[in-house]
Design a protein around this motif. Structure first.
Motif, PDB file in Angstrom:
ATOM      1  N   HIS A  97       0.871  -1.175   0.000  1.00  0.00           N
ATOM      2  CA  HIS A  97       0.000   0.000   0.000  1.00  0.00           C
ATOM      3  C   HIS A  97       0.905   1.222   0.000  1.00  0.00           C
ATOM      4  N   PRO A  98       0.549   2.281  -0.732  1.00  0.00           N
ATOM      5  CA  PRO A  98       1.433   3.438  -0.804  1.00  0.00           C
ATOM      6  C   PRO A  98       1.525   4.244   0.492  1.00  0.00           C
ATOM      7  N   LEU A  99       0.601   4.048   1.391  1.00  0.00           N
ATOM      8  CA  LEU A  99       0.602   4.787   2.655  1.00  0.00           C
ATOM      9  C   LEU A  99       0.892   3.843   3.811  1.00  0.00           C
ATOM     10  N   GLU A 100       1.542   4.347   4.829  1.00  0.00           N
ATOM     11  CA  GLU A 100       1.823   3.549   6.028  1.00  0.00           C
ATOM     12  C   GLU A 100       0.589   3.579   6.934  1.00  0.00           C
ATOM     13  N   VAL A 101      -0.374   2.746   6.622  1.00  0.00           N
ATOM     14  CA  VAL A 101      -1.601   2.679   7.410  1.00  0.00           C
ATOM     15  C   VAL A 101      -1.859   1.228   7.786  1.00  0.00           C
ATOM     16  N   SER A 102      -2.621   1.050   8.829  1.00  0.00           N
ATOM     17  CA  SER A 102      -3.044  -0.294   9.199  1.00  0.00           C
ATOM     18  C   SER A 102      -4.561  -0.309   9.280  1.00  0.00           C
ATOM     19  N   GLN A 103      -5.116  -1.456   9.011  1.00  0.00           N
ATOM     20  CA  GLN A 103      -6.563  -1.605   9.029  1.00  0.00           C
ATOM     21  C   GLN A 103      -7.001  -1.978  10.442  1.00  0.00           C
ATOM     22  N   PRO A 104      -7.732  -1.091  11.108  1.00  0.00           N
ATOM     23  CA  PRO A 104      -8.212  -1.462  12.445  1.00  0.00           C
ATOM     24  C   PRO A 104      -9.277  -2.546  12.332  1.00  0.00           C
ATOM     25  N   LEU A 105      -9.132  -3.570  13.126  1.00  0.00           N
ATOM     26  CA  LEU A 105     -10.081  -4.669  13.108  1.00  0.00           C
ATOM     27  C   LEU A 105     -10.918  -4.644  14.373  1.00  0.00           C
ATOM     28  N   ARG A 106     -12.180  -4.953  14.206  1.00  0.00           N
ATOM     29  CA  ARG A 106     -13.044  -5.016  15.377  1.00  0.00           C
ATOM     30  C   ARG A 106     -12.905  -6.379  16.031  1.00  0.00           C
ATOM     31  N   ASP A 107     -13.326  -6.462  17.273  1.00  0.00           N
ATOM     32  CA  ASP A 107     -13.305  -7.739  17.976  1.00  0.00           C
ATOM     33  C   ASP A 107     -14.264  -8.712  17.300  1.00  0.00           C
ATOM     34  N   ASP A 108     -13.844  -9.948  17.197  1.00  0.00           N
ATOM     35  CA  ASP A 108     -14.674 -10.983  16.591  1.00  0.00           C
ATOM     36  C   ASP A 108     -15.554 -11.580  17.675  1.00  0.00           C
ATOM     37  N   ARG A 109     -16.723 -11.012  17.805  1.00  0.00           N
ATOM     38  CA  ARG A 109     -17.650 -11.507  18.834  1.00  0.00           C
ATOM     39  C   ARG A 109     -19.068 -11.525  18.281  1.00  0.00           C
ATOM     40  N   VAL A 110     -19.875 -12.403  18.821  1.00  0.00           N
ATOM     41  CA  VAL A 110     -21.258 -12.551  18.382  1.00  0.00           C
ATOM     42  C   VAL A 110     -22.065 -11.372  18.912  1.00  0.00           C
ATOM     43  N   THR A 111     -22.776 -10.712  18.011  1.00  0.00           N
ATOM     44  CA  THR A 111     -23.601  -9.574  18.429  1.00  0.00           C
ATOM     45  C   THR A 111     -25.082  -9.819  18.190  1.00  0.00           C
ATOM     46  N   GLU A 112     -25.404 -10.844  17.411  1.00  0.00           N
ATOM     47  CA  GLU A 112     -26.805 -11.161  17.131  1.00  0.00           C
ATOM     48  C   GLU A 112     -27.222 -12.386  17.940  1.00  0.00           C
ATOM     49  N   PRO A 113     -28.468 -12.407  18.388  1.00  0.00           N
ATOM     50  CA  PRO A 113     -28.925 -13.585  19.143  1.00  0.00           C
ATOM     51  C   PRO A 113     -29.086 -14.791  18.225  1.00  0.00           C
ATOM     52  N   ASP A 114     -28.948 -15.983  18.785  1.00  0.00           N
ATOM     53  CA  ASP A 114     -29.128 -17.225  18.031  1.00  0.00           C
ATOM     54  C   ASP A 114     -30.622 -17.502  17.911  1.00  0.00           C
ATOM     55  N   VAL A 115     -31.155 -17.405  16.698  1.00  0.00           N
ATOM     56  CA  VAL A 115     -32.586 -17.607  16.472  1.00  0.00           C
ATOM     57  C   VAL A 115     -32.846 -18.845  15.611  1.00  0.00           C
ATOM     58  N   ARG A 116     -31.838 -19.704  15.477  1.00  0.00           N
ATOM     59  CA  ARG A 116     -31.998 -20.874  14.614  1.00  0.00           C
ATOM     60  C   ARG A 116     -33.167 -21.748  15.067  1.00  0.00           C
ATOM     61  N   ASP A 117     -33.311 -21.974  16.359  1.00  0.00           N
ATOM     62  CA  ASP A 117     -34.389 -22.839  16.842  1.00  0.00           C
ATOM     63  C   ASP A 117     -35.765 -22.258  16.540  1.00  0.00           C
ATOM     64  N   LYS A 118     -35.845 -20.932  16.398  1.00  0.00           N
ATOM     65  CA  LYS A 118     -37.130 -20.298  16.091  1.00  0.00           C
ATOM     66  C   LYS A 118     -37.450 -20.322  14.595  1.00  0.00           C
ATOM     67  N   VAL A 119     -36.436 -20.195  13.753  1.00  0.00           N
ATOM     68  CA  VAL A 119     -36.692 -20.101  12.315  1.00  0.00           C
ATOM     69  C   VAL A 119     -36.561 -21.427  11.589  1.00  0.00           C
ATOM     70  N   LEU A 120     -35.864 -22.401  12.164  1.00  0.00           N
ATOM     71  CA  LEU A 120     -35.709 -23.690  11.500  1.00  0.00           C
ATOM     72  C   LEU A 120     -37.043 -24.388  11.247  1.00  0.00           C
ATOM     73  N   PRO A 121     -37.995 -24.331  12.175  1.00  0.00           N
ATOM     74  CA  PRO A 121     -39.287 -24.994  11.900  1.00  0.00           C
ATOM     75  C   PRO A 121     -40.054 -24.378  10.726  1.00  0.00           C
ATOM     76  N   ILE A 122     -39.823 -23.127  10.405  1.00  0.00           N
ATOM     77  CA  ILE A 122     -40.569 -22.503   9.310  1.00  0.00           C
ATOM     78  C   ILE A 122     -39.776 -22.497   7.990  1.00  0.00           C
TER      79      ILE A 122
END
Length: 95
Positions: A54-79
């Protein structure tokens, strides 16, 4: 290599581009100017220059890898239209 009007017309035909005959001269001149600039760049001494990702001395800030959405698989799998062993089944798209 110089680009003339015939080369421009041939490439335009291959690329399925409509270029009027009066435009091919101007296009060939412009393309030759561009190739001249590329030749100038090719002549530059870059032996002491390290390659860069890259032509500039920059780094890409990364966010923490964490779950932010609730697990709704059990609710949507039946439909779901199709499921098997807790997974969604989708139609095959590649044979």
């Amino acid at each position: 290599m110089a680009i003339d009007s015939q080369v421009v017309a041939r490439v335009a035909h291959l690329a399925r581009l409509r270029v009027d005959d009066d435009e091919t001269g101007a296009l060939s001149e412009r393309l030759n100017e561009i190739l001249g600039m590329v030749d100038q760049l090719q002549q530059a001494d870059v032996s002491d220059v390290e390659p860069l990702a890259h032509p500039l001395e920059v780094s890409q800030p990364l966010r923490d890898d964490r779950v932010t959405e609730p697990d709704v698989r059990d609710k949507v799998l039946p439909i779901a239209p199709a499921s098997e062993e807790g997974c969604f089944l989708v139609p095959r798209v590649i044979e």
